[in-house]
Design a protein around this motif. Structure first.
Motif: not given
Length: 884
Positions: A238-244, A287-291, A294-296, A305-309
């Motif tokens: 369950x690495x994907x959910x744990x890390x995300x 929600x984590x992805x959304x935050x 939004x911050x980026x 930053x744009x590439x990461x966004x």
């Protein structure tokens, strides 16, 4: 015990270097390392089993000190790396050390040192050691992940560093005599087998509040996730959910977000995408992805930053493919209506909070977003009259009013100073809606005049051609044709509306210079769209078909087919098959001529031969069938074994019909009638025999597959069915033999014809040479008569004799005798009429240097012959009085 082993016993050592033994009978032995061994870095042999036993002892006073001392010696002994043969024992000692850490913290340092040495390359004494000790090595490497449970920061960080060193191995400091370094990928492979990635993912749960250790673990996982095997193990943990879920955790360094997103990308690329999407489809991850996004979006300023966004946005988009993901419902927020507020021409004299460039970028983003969102919200799109809004906006995009676009954004690329960017994305939106094949949407577009409007826009783009925006214009034209195809494919009234105007734009594209197809600008895509439009917008509408034929559309299709580009051949042949249903088509096909006066039938047969060569069909050097039992078999069919399949699954023989162009060539030639095809060579006729029997051969091939499947399933057909199957197989083979016989006759006939033609050529050459010989001989005789008096006299006598022999023996009475020669003439050529010609006097023509350009001179007044004069004057003679 050897001297070296005796030297390593855990007894007290005297300052002199001698070992003090408890028994007086034992001979003291000094453990000595020679100078050569010290230089070369040879291992000091060590009894690891003795060390293990020492750790298993209990109840002695100086036991801890002796254990620490033995581990220290072990580290010193193996300071250049661990041999594979000793790895299992060394890790057992490491495990025993870690078990004592809870009660005896002094064992942290020796455990740390052993783990540090694990980062060095493993050593092998024999080439086979990697295989021999593979299981022990995998178990040992896998133990590193279990050691993350020890609540010590330095130890955990060192484990992560050790794993990272697997991917950045450094060579040993010294060469070890008798040992070689294991292959660089050996440790990585053993980490996969030992399941290290899974235990490292599980260790993240222990480090929620320890940022430094968590970052080191993520760095290790970032390296481990480059392998598909490790990614599969991480997904199971369950690495994907744990890390995300922890993407938005506080991290001043920014490494947590970077490394986490990199791991998520690796998991999406190298493991089950569906499983990853399922793991991320929960509210906590979203929600984590959304935050983070939004911050980026708000605070990000750098290119990084744009590439990461963008990476986070793409991951979110991938998650949205899961219908069960708890995404926001867009209907309640009236997103469609909000986006459509930007799909209109800019309003003048209105105070806006955005600059013109900002408004343009928002407008293009809104249209691009509608292309993705509107297909999922069809009811809202129709409720807000989406078709009418887009068509009205396209009208503004196509008109000539003054408008200066900025073209600064990604969506505005190539659209500076024009409306191409707005038109481009509006057409993308229409294309997305039309491709839903929703009757309501398509009918509404047709009723609102979309077909006529799009044809008009296409014609205007031709007149607005610009080299700078060539790629964008080609994309616009391709999208227009695709939209028209979608509107007309199942709609006969739409095809009628398409009419001659639509056929004209298709013909315009088909006349494009073939060299441009290799330019990479998009002409290939435009041609695909054009051919698709012929299929969807013209075929089935007889007036349009007739107009297409009148404008030599079939000639253009055959010109494209003659380019011999495989990517277009199948589609063009499919169109040809459908067009041949029109009785007027055959005459156009037979009238076409390509390069070197090639006919359409010859072109199709040539394509057949090329296709069979690529498919590996067996033919001899003359093109004849080699195997009469399998005349159409490709190399793939030969390699593929027949396996029993369900009734609803097509077999290899059936799939072959759709996977190559042979069936379409057969269909076209069949509709043209196999007889009386113009412009075929003998080789073409040999191939035509096979094409003519294609359907018979394919039916026999399918029946043969059925028979073989029955045998494999160990079924025994009833006698009648068996006889029928055998007769079908025999009939198919007989047809093959008949075709081979016919091909042989054609080849022999052609060979005979070639021999006859060759003989005619030789006869012509021989006659030419004979004529030359006679001419040369005649010339030699003539020279002899003119240069040799004796020959001349002899020839003269022969001539006179021939003349005399041709006369009557007795002269009739009262006959007049006429001589046929001239007396005194010494010539042997027949005499003819004699004419005396006197030359013109020189005084009249002015001599040899007179001006010959007499056409431009005026004639003298006196008349007579032409004379050379310098100038001519007109003299008025006195008038004579008329007689009374």
């Amino acid at each position: 015990m050897s001297t070296a082993e005796a030297a390593e016993t855990p007894e007290a050592r005297e300052p002199s270097g001698r070992i003090k033994f408890s028994s007086p009978r034992q001979i003291p032995i000094v453990g000595v390392v020679t100078e050569d061994e010290e230089v070369q870095g040879a291992f000091k042999s060590m009894d690891l089993n003795r060390v293990i036993k020492l750790f298993e002892e209990t109840g002695k006073d100086d036991l801890e000190e002796r254990q620490l001392k033995s581990v220290k010696k072990l580290v010193q002994c193996y300071q250049n790396g661990f041999p594979l043969r000793d790895l299992a024992q060394i890790f057992k000692i490491l495990n025993l050390c870690t078990e004592k850490i809870k009660t005896q913290p002094h064992f942290i340092e020796p455990a740390y040192n052993i783990i540090k040495l694990c980062g060095l390359p493993f050593l092998k004494k024999k080439a086979s050691d990697e295989i021999t000790y593979a299981e022990d090595t995998a178990n040992s490497v896998g133990l590193l992940g279990d050691l993350m449970k020890i609540p010590n920061s330095e130890l955990r960080i060192q484990i992560c560093k050790c794993i990272i060193d697997f991917y950045h191995a450094e060579p040993p400091k010294k060469h070890i005599t008798g040992y070689q370094q294991a292959s660089s990928s050996y440790k990585i492979k053993m980490a996969e087998v030992g399941g290290l990635a899974k235990t490292m993912v599980q260790s993240l749960e222990l480090l929620e509040n320890q940022l430094v250790e968590k970052l080191w673990v993520l760095k290790a996982l970032q390296h481990l996730s480059t392998s598909e095997v490790n990614c599969t193990l991480m997904v199971k943990a369950q690495a994907a959910s744990g890390i995300c879920a922890h993407l938005n955790d506080p991290d001043p360094s920014g490494q947590l977000l970077f490394r986490s997103s990199e791991i998520l990308w690796n998991l999406l690329e190298k493991s089950s995408k569906e499983e990853i999407i399922q793991q991320l489809s929960n509210l906590k991850c979203l929600l984590a992805l959304k935050e983070v996004f939004k911050n980026l979006f708000i605070r990000g300023v750098s290119h990084y930053d744009r590439q990461l966004r963008n990476d986070i946005l793409v991951i979110t988009t991938i998650i949205s493919q899961n219908p069960g993901a708890p995404m926001i419902l867009l209907i309640d927020g009236k997103i469609i209506l909000a986006l459509f507020t930007y799909v209109k021409k800019p309003e003048k004299h209105k105070i806006l909070e955005w600059s013109a460039a900002q408004y343009e970028e928002l407008q293009l983003h809104a249209i691009a977003t509608l292309s993705s969102v509107a297909p999922f919200l069809i009811d809202e799109y129709m409720f807000y009259t989406g078709n009418a809004r887009v068509l009205e906006f396209l009208t503004w995009c196509d008109n000539e009013d003054s408008f200066f676009s900025h073209g600064n954004s990604f969506h505005g690329a190539g659209g500076r100073g024009n409306k191409f960017a707005q038109m481009r994305y509006s057409l993308r939106l229409l294309r997305a809606m039309v491709y839903l094949e929703n009757d309501t949407i398509n009918k509404d577009l047709c009723e609102k005049g979309a077909i006529q409007q799009l044809i008009g826009i296409f014609k205007n783009t031709i007149s607005k051609y610009n080299d700078k925006e060539e790629a964008i214009l080609l994309e616009i034209q391709s999208d227009i044709l695709l939209i028209l195809s979608g509107l007309c494919e199942y709609h006969i009234p739409g095809k009628e509306i398409f009419g001659t105007g639509g056929v004209d734009i298709i013909l315009h594209v088909m006349k494009t210079d073939p060299k441009k197809l290799q330019s990479g600008l998009g002409y290939n895509i435009l041609l695909y769209s054009t051919l698709d439009s012929i299929w969807c917008c013209i075929l089935g509408c007889y007036p349009s078909e007739d107009y297409f034929l009148e404008k030599e559309g079939i000639f253009l299709l055959l010109d494209l087919l003659a380019l011999n580009q495989k990517k277009f051949c199948s589609l063009i042949l499919g169109i040809m098959v459908e067009f041949c249903d029109n009785p007027k088509t055959a005459a156009h096909v037979n009238a076409w001529r390509g390069k070197k006066d090639q006919t359409a039938a010859s072109l199709l047969i040539k394509l057949w031969r090329k296709e069979e060569k690529e498919l590996g069909v067996k033919r001899d050097k003359y093109g004849k069938i080699v195997d009469t039992k399998k005349p159409l078999f490709t190399s793939f069919q030969e390699e593929q074994k027949i396996i029993p399949l369900p009734a609803n699954c097509p077999t290899v023989a059936v799939m072959d019909v759709a996977e190559n162009i042979r069936a379409k060539i057969y269909a076209v030639l069949g509709k043209l009638d196999f007889e009386n095809l113009p412009g075929l060579s003998a080789e073409d006729f040999v191939t035509l025999c096979i094409i003519h029997r294609y359907l018979d051969f394919k039916i026999g091939e399918i029946w043969n597959e059925i028979y073989e499947e029955i045998k494999l399933e160990k079924l025994r057909p009833v006698t009648t069915d068996k006889k029928i199957l055998e007769s079908i197989t025999a009939a198919s083979e007989n047809i093959g033999k008949m075709v081979v016989s016919l091909q042989s006759e054609m080849i022999e006939s052609q060979a005979r014809q070639d021999v006859q033609n060759e003989q005619k050529v030789y006869a012509k050459i021989q006659a030419t040479h004979k004529q030359r010989e006679l001419a040369n001989k005649s010339w030699e005789n003539f020279l002899a008569r003119t240069s040799n008096a004796k020959t001349l006299k002899k020839t003269k006598r022969l001539q006179e004799k021939a003349i005399e022999s041709s006369r009557y023996g007795e002269r009739p009475q009262n006959a007049t005798f006429h001589r046929t020669d001239i007396k005194g003439l010494n010539a042997t050529v027949p005499s003819g009429g004699v004419v005396t010609v006197e030359s013109t006097p020189a005084r009249l023509v002015g001599g040899p240097l007179a001006d010959t350009d007499i056409a431009l001179k005026k004639l003298p007044i006196r008349g007579g012959a032409l004379q050379r004069v310098k100038a001519v004057k007109t003299v008025d003679e006195p008038k004579k009085s008329e007689p009374t």
